[in-house]
Every structure is written in structure tokens, then in C-alpha cells.
Design an enzyme around this catalytic site. Structure first.
Site, PDB file in Angstrom:
ATOM      1  N   SER A  33     -75.411 -20.711  56.192  1.00 56.13           N
ATOM      2  CA  SER A  33     -75.716 -19.864  55.060  1.00 56.13           C
ATOM      3  C   SER A  33     -75.342 -18.422  55.387  1.00 56.13           C
ATOM      4  CB  SER A  33     -77.193 -20.005  54.663  1.00 56.13           C
ATOM      5  OG  SER A  33     -77.435 -19.402  53.417  1.00 56.13           O
ATOM      6  N   GLU A  62     -69.022 -23.914  51.321  1.00 58.60           N
ATOM      7  CA  GLU A  62     -70.193 -24.471  50.647  1.00 58.60           C
ATOM      8  C   GLU A  62     -70.915 -23.318  49.973  1.00 58.60           C
ATOM      9  OE1 GLU A  62     -73.648 -23.956  51.400  1.00 58.60           O
ATOM     10  OE2 GLU A  62     -73.207 -22.472  52.948  1.00 58.60           O
ATOM     11  N   HIS A 117     -76.300 -26.484  51.888  1.00 59.09           N
ATOM     12  CA  HIS A 117     -77.743 -26.375  51.735  1.00 59.09           C
ATOM     13  C   HIS A 117     -78.310 -27.739  51.357  1.00 59.09           C
ATOM     14  CE1 HIS A 117     -76.523 -22.208  51.737  1.00 59.09           C
ATOM     15  NE2 HIS A 117     -77.778 -21.838  51.787  1.00 59.09           N
TER      16      HIS A 117
END
Length: 346
Positions: A141, A245, A315
Site C-alpha cells: 500500500s 493494485e 488490499h
């Protein structure tokens, strides 16, 4: 971890300074550096380079998970600090990272969580010292900012995967042990489990363009990656496999971010493309929203390179642990990625 992104100025910088690189970054990225291997009984550090943790119990769980994996744990001095939404001031968070890289006792650095704020630390990190003291760094992330800075400025291979306070389910633990303890030349393939369906519906890979590609792996969270555009902390994508992502981004924002990568010329130079999961990225209510599939078709198919989507990256509860900077081969038809060589020092 959910986070807000501020991309307007970054996108403008990307258009004004396409593929800008510092001389130090070019020198570092041309000399890839592998971290030493990990063993049970080693000391690992828990640090929080991004957002503060709203529940201190999460940090206890992170420590217990590392101990259950067989490590001794050293806590960053500002692990539980708070400055606004951040886990301490920029100087404090960068200081924890620099200190743990310099600490000869510490063999790996585990990021407790993501969120936002890691990019603020990039000018404060001592890349020369880090290059002299390479070690594993794990997170995803917002930690994408650190992965790309370490690769571009120090040439260091780091690992995109679970955060300390995240889920250490059976799949993630197995991945960790195979990557770090057994030092397996991994092949990453989505779990095949149709459940009670006649054919598997969830967790499927979808080929965008068939074929195989080889190259060093770069990428991470799309929003965080694009926010580095125009800076010296974004690695050169040429000849590399790009993986992406994201989470909680409307399709129009995904479209805008891929447009930035396209306009700066980054997409035109990659050897292969892998899109993981875009969690909570469905079109909103109303008429006229592009879907994620349409957006990927617009930007990726014209490249005529091997490409697929749906990899277990992002995630999600079960996720691959990928070496950022590792030399890899992807197979877009099979939906697999594999290591071509070790990702630790021999």
C-alpha cells in the site's frame, strides 16, 4: 489500508518533467542489491513509516505475529506515536527507518501498517547508509513509496507483501516461510478453489494479452506510485514488468492515473504488465462510468505486451509476497509469475 491521495501536483510534475531521474538514482538502479537472508531467531524491527495506528492492540498483534514466526522483535521508538494522521513527525519516522537500517542487530524491517505519508520521508532517508547495510523491508500500500525509493536510490530489492498489523493467515504465513526461510525460487499462482460453484468465479486471472515476459519487477499501489511521478524516486520502467493494485478508487481516477503513466511514456517501455486486485473500485451510481476492464483495455492492450489481471496482489486477505526489483518471468496465459534467480545474497 485505506488512504487519501493528492495527485494533482504530481500529475502536473509528470507532464513537465517526464521520466526525470537524478544521477544518483541511475547509478543505484544499475547496480541491484540483494538483502541478506533471514533465519528464525533473527531480530526484526517493527516501524510505522506512514499513518498512525488507531488501536494500540494492532501493534501488539503485529509483535505477536513476528514472534510466532520465530523472530525477536525490536520496536521503532516512534511506532505508536501520532502527529496528525501520521505515526510521528517526518523526522521521527525517517529516523526510525534510518536507525533500523543502521542497526547491525536488526535483520529485517517490517512496516506495521500503510495509510499515507511514507513519501514525505524519501528526502530524509540515508540511501548511502542503506546501501552499506542492506536488509529486508516488507509492506504494501503506502509502503510502495519506500519500495520504489529504495530501488531507485539504493538499488535495494525489497518485498511487497503483508504488513505487520495485517492478517497472518495460513496462506500469508506459508508465503513468508517459503520466501524468507526456505528461500524458494517462487512461482506465484492464484489459489484454485471453486467453492460450491461448478466453475471457479472468484480469484480468477484474466489474460489481457498473451505471452511471456522477463524483467525486473517494479510497481505497487497505483495511487502512491503515480504520486512519485516527476521525482527521482520513481525507477525507470524500461524493460521491466510493472505490477499494480489499488483500493477505494473510482474508475475515473484509475483512468486518470494510467493516463499519467501513459503521457509520461512509462507504459510504452515496460516488458509486461500485471494488475492485481482493485478492491472497492466498482463504478458508482449513474450513467456513463467506464469499467476497470474497459480502462485496462484502453491502456494495456495497445501495448501488445504480455499482460493479465486478477493476481493475488493488493488490499486482500491472502496476498503474494513479491520482490520489488527481483528478476522475474510472467506468463500472461497461465496467470503466473516466477523468480528467475535468488532474491537474497548467496
Amino acid at each position: 489500508m485505506h488512504r487519501r491521495h493528492f495527485l494533482g501536483s504530481a500529475a502536473l510534475a509528470a507532464l513537465m518533467l517526464p521520466l526525470a531521474r537524478g544521477g544518483d538514482a541511475l547509478a543505484a538502479s544499475s547496480s541491484r542489491l540483494l538483502p541478506p537472508p533471514l533465519n528464525r531467531g533473527d531480530t526484526v524491527a517493527l516501524v510505522s513509516p506512514s499513518a498512525a495506528t488507531d488501536d494500540p492492540f494492532d501493534l501488539q498483534l503485529a509483535r505477536e505475529a513476528m514472534e510466532a514466526l520465530g523472530f525477536k522483535v525490536k520496536l521503532g521508538p516512534h511506532l505508536a506515536s501520532r502527529w496528525g494522521h501520521l505515526a510521528g513527525s517526518d523526522a521521527e519516522r525517517a529516523g526510525d527507518l534510518n536507525a533500523m537500517f543502521a542497526d547491525r542487530e536488526v535483520k529485517a524491517i517490517i512496516c506495521a501498517r500503510g495509510g499515507s505519508g511514507a513519501a514525505r520521508l524519501l528526502p530524509l532517508l540515508d540511501y548511502g547508509m542503506i546501501r552499506r547495510n542492506p536488509k529486508v523491508l516488507l509492506g504494501y500500500s503506502d509502503i510502495t513509496a519506500l519500495h520504489n525509493a529504495l530501488l531507485s536510490q539504493a538499488g535495494l530489492v525489497s518485498f511487497h507483501g503483508p504488513i505487520g498489523a495485517g492478517s497472518w493467515n495460513r496462506f500469508n504465513v506459508d508465503q513468508f516461510q517459503r520466501v524468507f526461510f526456505e528461500r524458494e525460487l517462487m512461482q506465484y499462482r492464484n489459489v484454485s478453489d471453486p467453492g460450491d460453484e461448478l466453475v471457479q468465479r472468484k480469484n480468477r486471472t484474466i489474460t489481457l494479452s498473451g505471452g511471456k515476459a522477463r524483467g525486473e519487477l517494479v510497481g505497487g499501489n497505483l495511487s502512491v506510485l503515480v504520486a512519485l511521478a516527476g521525482s527521482r524516486y520513481l525507477p525507470d520502467f524500461s524493460g521491466r514488468i510493472l505490477f499494480l493494485e489499488d483500493v477505494s478508487e473510482a474508475p475515473y481516477r484509475i483512468d486518470r492515473m494510467l493516463s499519467t503513466l501513459k503521457l509520461m511514456g512509462a507504459l510504452d517501455t515496460i516488458a509486461g504488465f500485471i494488475f492485481g486486485e482493485c478492491t472497492e473500485c466498482d463504478p458508482g451510481e449513474g450513467y456513463g462510468s467506464l469499467t476497470l476492464s474497459q480502462i485496462l483495455d484502453d491502456y494495456v492492450k495497445p501495448l501488445k505486451i504480455p499482460a493479465y489481471r486478477g493476481a493475488m496482489i493488493g488490499h486482500i486477505r491472502q496476498q503474494f509476497i513479491l520482490p520489488v526489483g527481483g528478476n522475474m518471468e510472467m506468463d500472461a496465459d497461465a496467470g503466473t509469475i516466477r523468480m528467475l534467480e535468488p532474491v537474497f545474497q548467496g
